[in-house]
Scaffold this motif. Structure first.
Motif, PDB file in Angstrom:
ATOM      1  N   LYS A  52      -2.610 -18.645 -17.806  1.00 42.62           N
ATOM      2  CA  LYS A  52      -2.705 -19.208 -16.461  1.00 42.62           C
ATOM      3  C   LYS A  52      -3.452 -18.246 -15.559  1.00 42.62           C
ATOM      4  N   GLU A  53      -4.173 -18.823 -14.573  1.00 48.09           N
ATOM      5  CA  GLU A  53      -4.961 -18.020 -13.644  1.00 48.09           C
ATOM      6  C   GLU A  53      -4.370 -18.106 -12.237  1.00 48.09           C
ATOM      7  N   PHE A  54      -4.447 -16.974 -11.511  1.00 46.61           N
ATOM      8  CA  PHE A  54      -3.883 -16.880 -10.168  1.00 46.61           C
ATOM      9  C   PHE A  54      -4.881 -16.197  -9.233  1.00 46.61           C
ATOM     10  N   PRO A  55      -5.250 -16.840  -8.112  1.00 44.58           N
ATOM     11  CA  PRO A  55      -6.130 -16.191  -7.121  1.00 44.58           C
ATOM     12  C   PRO A  55      -5.394 -15.024  -6.450  1.00 44.58           C
ATOM     13  N   VAL A  56      -6.098 -13.903  -6.275  1.00 43.13           N
ATOM     14  CA  VAL A  56      -5.487 -12.713  -5.671  1.00 43.13           C
ATOM     15  C   VAL A  56      -6.383 -12.183  -4.561  1.00 43.13           C
ATOM     16  N   TYR A  57      -5.764 -11.541  -3.557  1.00 40.46           N
ATOM     17  CA  TYR A  57      -6.499 -11.034  -2.389  1.00 40.46           C
ATOM     18  C   TYR A  57      -5.901  -9.705  -1.928  1.00 40.46           C
ATOM     19  N   ARG A  58      -6.760  -8.856  -1.362  1.00 40.50           N
ATOM     20  CA  ARG A  58      -6.322  -7.690  -0.590  1.00 40.50           C
ATOM     21  C   ARG A  58      -7.314  -7.494   0.535  1.00 40.50           C
ATOM     22  N   CYS A  59      -6.818  -7.531   1.780  1.00 40.24           N
ATOM     23  CA  CYS A  59      -7.675  -7.414   2.953  1.00 40.24           C
ATOM     24  C   CYS A  59      -7.318  -6.159   3.727  1.00 40.24           C
ATOM     25  N   GLN A  60      -8.339  -5.404   4.117  1.00 42.90           N
ATOM     26  CA  GLN A  60      -8.191  -4.232   4.981  1.00 42.90           C
ATOM     27  C   GLN A  60      -8.933  -4.545   6.276  1.00 42.90           C
ATOM     28  N   HIS A  61      -8.189  -4.742   7.344  1.00 45.49           N
ATOM     29  CA  HIS A  61      -8.799  -5.225   8.578  1.00 45.49           C
ATOM     30  C   HIS A  61      -9.541  -4.141   9.349  1.00 45.49           C
ATOM     31  N   ASN A  62      -8.889  -2.994   9.575  1.00 43.10           N
ATOM     32  CA  ASN A  62      -9.505  -1.970  10.421  1.00 43.10           C
ATOM     33  C   ASN A  62      -8.928  -0.600  10.081  1.00 43.10           C
ATOM     34  N   HIS A  63      -9.824   0.392   9.922  1.00 45.72           N
ATOM     35  CA  HIS A  63      -9.400   1.735   9.530  1.00 45.72           C
ATOM     36  C   HIS A  63      -9.505   2.752  10.671  1.00 45.72           C
ATOM     37  N   ALA A  64      -9.779   2.320  11.889  1.00 44.71           N
ATOM     38  CA  ALA A  64     -10.077   3.271  12.955  1.00 44.71           C
ATOM     39  C   ALA A  64      -8.930   4.239  13.222  1.00 44.71           C
ATOM     40  N   ARG A  65      -7.683   3.756  13.134  1.00 38.67           N
ATOM     41  CA  ARG A  65      -6.525   4.598  13.429  1.00 38.67           C
ATOM     42  C   ARG A  65      -5.904   5.210  12.171  1.00 38.67           C
ATOM     43  N   GLY A  66      -6.523   5.011  11.014  1.00 38.32           N
ATOM     44  CA  GLY A  66      -5.991   5.605   9.796  1.00 38.32           C
ATOM     45  C   GLY A  66      -6.043   4.639   8.634  1.00 38.32           C
ATOM     46  N   PRO A  67      -5.483   5.048   7.478  1.00 43.28           N
ATOM     47  CA  PRO A  67      -5.463   4.174   6.295  1.00 43.28           C
ATOM     48  C   PRO A  67      -4.769   2.855   6.612  1.00 43.28           C
ATOM     49  N   THR A  68      -5.226   1.794   6.015  1.00 45.12           N
ATOM     50  CA  THR A  68      -4.563   0.510   6.237  1.00 45.12           C
ATOM     51  C   THR A  68      -3.253   0.462   5.447  1.00 45.12           C
ATOM     52  N   GLN A  69      -2.349  -0.357   5.942  1.00 40.84           N
ATOM     53  CA  GLN A  69      -1.015  -0.466   5.349  1.00 40.84           C
ATOM     54  C   GLN A  69      -0.507  -1.868   5.626  1.00 40.84           C
ATOM     55  N   GLY A  70       0.114  -2.491   4.629  1.00 39.45           N
ATOM     56  CA  GLY A  70       0.666  -3.813   4.865  1.00 39.45           C
ATOM     57  C   GLY A  70       1.148  -4.476   3.593  1.00 39.45           C
ATOM     58  N   GLY A  71       1.888  -5.553   3.763  1.00 40.33           N
ATOM     59  CA  GLY A  71       2.605  -6.186   2.665  1.00 40.33           C
ATOM     60  C   GLY A  71       1.742  -6.962   1.690  1.00 40.33           C
ATOM     61  N   THR A  72       2.393  -7.370   0.596  1.00 42.39           N
ATOM     62  CA  THR A  72       1.783  -8.198  -0.446  1.00 42.39           C
ATOM     63  C   THR A  72       2.713  -9.365  -0.701  1.00 42.39           C
TER      64      THR A  72
END
Length: 452
Positions: A52-72
């Motif tokens: 089976k196939e599953f679409p996957v994503y990871r988005c990094q919106h903005n790095h100006a204030r440091g490394p991006t961080q957020g849920g999955t």
């Protein structure tokens, strides 16, 4: 004109904030797009030998204030627009919490409950094989979200460490099991942050003593919020989940309700509407809408215009992401019902994730009381910041104040950095990654940066 997407909702809020701040057009243009979007497909071998196939994503919106961080999140509603929206809102949430991170978010379109344990593990490892070149503690750190928890983060960590050559990297992911570098105080962090936000609003409104509470959503955040509010002497008169709403004007025996709906491990096993001990002769929704405090802790857009007109609460505290429609927001503001917005109220998990990352980088373990004190101080400071911003710019709502404050903080970092002539924003399409039962893989050759 097509249907407005989740990301359009962010763009509308950004536009309002940009006008208030008279934002530099170059900064405004960059905040309208993601810094990086990684997307692909993970193909796993199922227990029966099929694929089976599953679409996957990871988005990094903005790095100006440091490394991006957020849920999955693992959910059938996951799509590119939703992930971009949530990543953008994480940028703003981190700014409000004064955390030196940008916003990231990831997801897989899947019903994880339809998968076996082995199939879930293969999917998690395939996901990390897809995004590994673009994550790391100084680049982007995935965390739990809807449909994910400590087990998924443990698989993420193990796969990532294998890919980078066996180097231990506890700071690469947050929301992990405590034994693998997770933080004490993480399990109830989102709910506890919302409780502190609730208490800050009660102080502002001069509310004292016992309040009645209705909770829309009885998952992890809603359940913990209910227990924490009950422990502080408040009365839980209504609870809902996908099956419907139940109410008791005299207040539920919350521990009995929790034990009925959850097993010993805390996993939800029954619907709230199956709970036998409530009065079915009353209108449960009417009771819910009469509560002093209304706490949506489920999914987006569940408070619509009709509900906004009927609601009689003293204020709303949003544990969920985007629970109010734009029309509902306008109605509530016009009626003078304050809304504690999601990008502030649900920031407890973000704050403790930041604490977990610091502990991972320092190879330390903080006691739970240190984590909770840190969280409380920041939640009350942030509320004060938003209140002052609302007054300074004469804004209608705390939601507008939150966006103005956050956009201003991110814009300041971007202005100092400059570099507006550089090309900005990329979308990376990764070839399909296949994961077999023995965890071997077929896919793109992996070339990865060091974690440090």
């Amino acid at each position: 004109m097509g249907k407005r997407t989740a990301f359009d909702k962010y763009l509308a809020q950004l536009e309002k904030a940009a006008k208030v701040l008279d934002l530099d057009p170059r900064i405004y243009a960059r905040l309208q797009v993601q810094a990086r979007l990684v997307r692909g497909t993970v193909r796993i071998e199922m227990d029966d030998g099929s694929f089976k196939e599953f679409p996957v994503y990871r988005c990094q919106h903005n790095h100006a204030r440091g490394p991006t961080q957020g849920g999955t999140r693992f959910d059938l509603a996951v799509c590119e627009s939703e992930i971009k929206f949530l990543a953008a809102m994480m940028t703003m949430k981190n700014a409000i919490d004064d955390i030196m991170h940008g916003g990231g978010k990831g997801g897989i379109r899947v019903d994880k409950f339809a998968l076996s344990m082995g199939e879930r593990e293969r999917l998690c490892r395939g996901y990390i094989r897809t995004i590994a070149p673009w994550i790391g503690p100084r680049v982007d750190g995935p965390a739990p979200d809807v449909g994910t928890g400590a087990q998924e983060m443990a698989w993420f960590l193990d796969e990532y460490e294998r890919i980078i050559g066996g180097e231990h990297c506890f700071a690469a992911f947050t929301g992990k099991p405590v034994v693998l570098g997770g933080s004490l105080g993480r399990s109830d962090a989102t709910a506890l942050g919302a409780v502190y936000a609730t208490e800050a609003m009660m102080n502002k409104l001069g509310l004292k003593g016992q309040q009645t509470v209705a909770i829309q959503g009885f998952g992890n955040a809603g359940d913990f919020y209910a227990k924490l509010m009950k422990d502080r002497g408040h009365t839980i008169i209504s609870v809902s989940d996908r099956s419907g709403t139940i109410s008791d004007p005299s207040g539920f025996d919350l521990y009995d309700l929790h034990n009925f709906c959850h097993d010993e491990s805390g996993k939800k096993i029954r619907k709230v509407t199956e709970y036998p001990r409530w009065d079915r002769s009353i209108d449960p929704l009417r009771v819910a809408l009469s509560a002093d405090i209304f706490a949506p802790a489920a999914f987006e857009d569940l408070i619509d215009a009709h509900m906004a007109r009927e609601l009689q609460s003293k204020f709303i505290v949003e544990l969920a992401n985007g629970p109010c429609t734009e029309e509902a927001d306008e109605i509530l503001a016009g009626r003078g019902i304050p809304v504690i917005p999601d990008i502030y109220a649900s920031g407890g998990g973000v704050r403790v994730s930041a604490a977990e990352k610091i502990q991972g980088l320092e190879n330390q373990k903080w006691p739970a009381n240190r984590v909770h004190t840190w969280l409380k101080d920041q939640m009350f400071k942030a509320f004060d910041d938003l209140k002052k911003t609302k007054e300074r710019y004469q804004l209608r709502s705390l939601r507008e104040a939150a966006m103005v404050f956050a956009v201003g903080a991110v814009a300041e970092a971007m202005a100092w950095r400059g570099g507006f002539e550089y090309k900005y924003g990329e979308t990376i399409d990764v070839p399909t990654v296949t994961v077999y039962k023995d965890l071997s893989s077929k896919g793109p050759k992996l070339v990865h940066r060091k974690s440090a």
